[in-house]
Structures are given as structure tokens and as C-alpha cells.
Write a protein that holds these residues in place. Structure first.
Motif, mmCIF file in Angstrom:
data_model
loop_
_atom_site.group_PDB
_atom_site.id
_atom_site.type_symbol
_atom_site.label_atom_id
_atom_site.label_comp_id
_atom_site.label_asym_id
_atom_site.label_seq_id
_atom_site.Cartn_x
_atom_site.Cartn_y
_atom_site.Cartn_z
ATOM 1 N N LEU A 168 0.823 -1.217 0.000
ATOM 2 C CA LEU A 168 0.000 0.000 0.000
ATOM 3 C C LEU A 168 0.856 1.267 0.000
ATOM 4 N N GLN A 172 -3.157 5.546 -2.062
ATOM 5 C CA GLN A 172 -4.260 4.589 -2.142
ATOM 6 C C GLN A 172 -5.248 4.737 -0.989
ATOM 7 N N VAL A 182 -7.275 -0.623 -3.838
ATOM 8 C CA VAL A 182 -6.399 -1.789 -3.780
ATOM 9 C C VAL A 182 -6.028 -2.237 -5.184
#
Length: 309
Positions: A168, A172, A182
Motif C-alpha cells: 500500500l 491509495q 487496492v
């Protein structure tokens, strides 16, 4: 055939059948150059089957399709795995194809036997009580453990894969609407709602702990102790550590919290197709390993509310 299913199975294989098995394995080794492991597995399967046929006073070259099906039923009664049965049938098919080609069998008895579906193994999950204990295990007075707490909350709250979690980037996360973007398998993108608890802990982590962990890569959400992107193996070891701290005895896998996410959603009434979207499964058939959960819930509802349940 059914009446004979409780017949005693001998401990040894007859000399005639043992010779047939040995000749087949020798030929397989010479022609196919198969591994010792495969030869050993085939030999074990064939000897077990030969002992079963002997209990019916039938030699291996007298076998017919109903007897093979009776043996499969016998194995089913013993609750042997479907995958094990599939390997057994592979052994039998090669054995009987060989002797059919050698002219020692007029008909191949396996030509009328269908392969059983191996099916999907049931994913390991955790109870809601165990999940709560796991989420409470990190000591948030330490920056590293605060990071782990936020990761566990996000992992369970969104049903992410561990790889998706450690990869990540800050771009995001969208804390205001409470969603995470995702990038899943095949770089497929999906938006997953975080939930209030996950948003709360991520926000606190970003404010209180992440600044102490940052290195040169300032876009990674969860840096490692070396101030770089964490590996999935590292976080998997962290999960096992916290499971031990929480006193959880269940066998865990890297996907345990992802499976718990799906299972607990269905337990609380979520639709299977919604779970499919949240997990990022491109095909509903992949998500259908969880149908046992939905079916169990429906059965409980039926028993609770139907007047004739």
C-alpha cells in the motif's frame, strides 16, 4: 457389492498381485523415468487396492468398474480426502491401461469410472472472539507495534491479501470517505470500504507512529523497521507472534484474517456477490468456497423462524 463392504481386509498382498504391481512399476520406471516419490505413491495405492480386492476373493486382473466404485465408497466411509482419491484413480488408470495394452485384459475396468471432483479445501478462519484478541495483542506504546495494530485492523476490516497490504502507498488511502484503493492480482483495481475502526486506527497510526518509522521511501504506508517497504514474509511472522501473545491455538495462514473477513460478513447477512467484489475475486466460483457459511446461516434462520422447523 454393498453387503461385502464390511469384509475384513488382509494385511498383505497375494504373491500374484504383488508380482503384477512390481512389473508395472518396473516398466513405468524404465519407460517414463518417473521420480522415486511417484513410484512409491503408486505402489502404496495399488497395494491398498489389491488388499481390498483380496477381501472379495478377486485378483487385480479380475476387477470391474463396480468394484472400483465400491472401493471409492469404502474410502469415502473412512473420510479420506477427495484429492487422495483422485491420486488413487490416477494410479489405477495407469496400471490398468498398461495391462490392457499388454493384452492381459479384454476390457479396461477404469474406462467406466469417473473422476470425483477434488473440490476446494475449506479455508482456515478465526472466530470473532479470536480476531478481537489478535487485534488487541500489539502494544501501541511502541511505534512498530502501533504499525502492526493498524495493519491488522486494515487487513481484517478490508479483507486484503497480505501482499496488497504491504504494498500500500499513501495515494491509495482515502480516509475521509473511508475507502482504500487496492491493486490486486493482475493489477486489477478495486475500492474497498475500511469501516470506522480501521479508519480510526489508520488515522491515529499516521499521526502518532508512522513519522518515527519513515525513511527515504515516504510514500509507503507501512514501512519496516529498516525504514523501507515490508515483505509479506515479515508481516506473516508478526501475525504469528501476535497470535501467540493472544493465546490463539488455531493453525494460521497468511490469509487467515482475509478468510475471517469473508466468513464473518456472511455470518452477519452479507450477500455472496458483495463478498466476491470486496475480496477482488474475478469469478464467483472462487468465492463459493464460503457457501458453507451462508448455508449454515440460512439453516439457523430457518430453524429459528419457520413454524415447522
Amino acid at each position: 457389492m454393498t453387503a461385502n463392504r464390511t469384509a475384513a481386509i488382509p494385511d498383505t498382498v497375494s504373491a500374484e498381485d504383488a508380482e503384477l504391481i512390481a512389473r508395472f512399476l518396473d516398466q513405468l520406471w524404465l519407460e517414463k523415468d518417473v521420480s522415486k516419490h511417484t513410484l512409491s505413491a503408486y505402489g502404496t495405492d495399488l497395494r491398498h487396492f489389491a488388499r481390498f480386492t483380496q477381501s472379495r476373493d478377486i485378483s487385480l486382473l479380475q476387477v470391474d468398474a463396480p468394484l472400483v466404485n465400491a472401493y471409492l465408497a469404502h474410502r469415502y466411509d473412512r473420510q479420506l480426502a477427495a484429492r487422495s482419491n483422485a491420486r488413487l484413480l490416477s494410479s489405477l488408470r495407469r496400471f490398468y491401461r498398461y495391462y490392457h495394452q499388454q493384452g492381459q485384459l479384454a476390457l479396461n475396468p477404469l474406462s467406466e469410472v469417473l473422476n470425483p471432483k477434488a473440490g476446494h479445501s475449506l479455508p482456515k478462519s478465526l472466530s470473532e472472539t479470536d480476531v478481537e484478541a489478535l487485534l488487541q495483542a500489539p502494544d501501541i506504546t511502541e511505534a512498530i507495534q502501533f504499525r502492526d495494530k493498524a495493519m491488522l485492523e486494515l487487513l481484517y476490516g478490508c479483507g486484503l491479501r497480505v501482499t496488497e497490504l504491504v504494498n500500500l502507498r499513501m495515494t491509495q488511502l482515502q480516509l475521509d470517505p473511508g475507502v482504500v484503493r487496492v491493486l490486486g492480482k493482475g493489477r486489477k483495481e478495486r475500492l474497498v470500504p475500511m469501516g470506522e475502526e480501521a479508519v480510526h486506527w489508520i488515522a491515529r497510526y499516521l499521526r502518532e507512529a508512522r513519522p518515527d518509522l519513515l525513511g527515504q521511501d515516504r510514500d509507503v504506508v507501512f514501512p519496516s523497521s529498516r525504514q523501507q517497504q515490508m515483505t509479506r514474509q515479515t508481516f506473516w511472522h508478526r501475525i504469528k507472534h501476535y497470535a501467540k501473545v493472544a493465546g490463539i491455538d488455531a493453525t494460521l495462514s497468511p490469509h487467515t484474517l482475509r478468510h475471517a473477513f469473508a466468513t464473518h460478513l456472511l455470518n452477519h447477512g452479507a450477500d455472496l456477490r458483495i463478498v466476491q467484489v470486496l475480496l477482488g475475486h474475478s469469478d464467483l466460483s472462487t468465492t463459493q468456497i464460503y457457501t458453507h457459511v451462508a448455508q449454515a446461516r440460512l439453516q439457523r434462520l430457518h430453524q429459528l423462524h419457520h413454524p415447522r422447523a
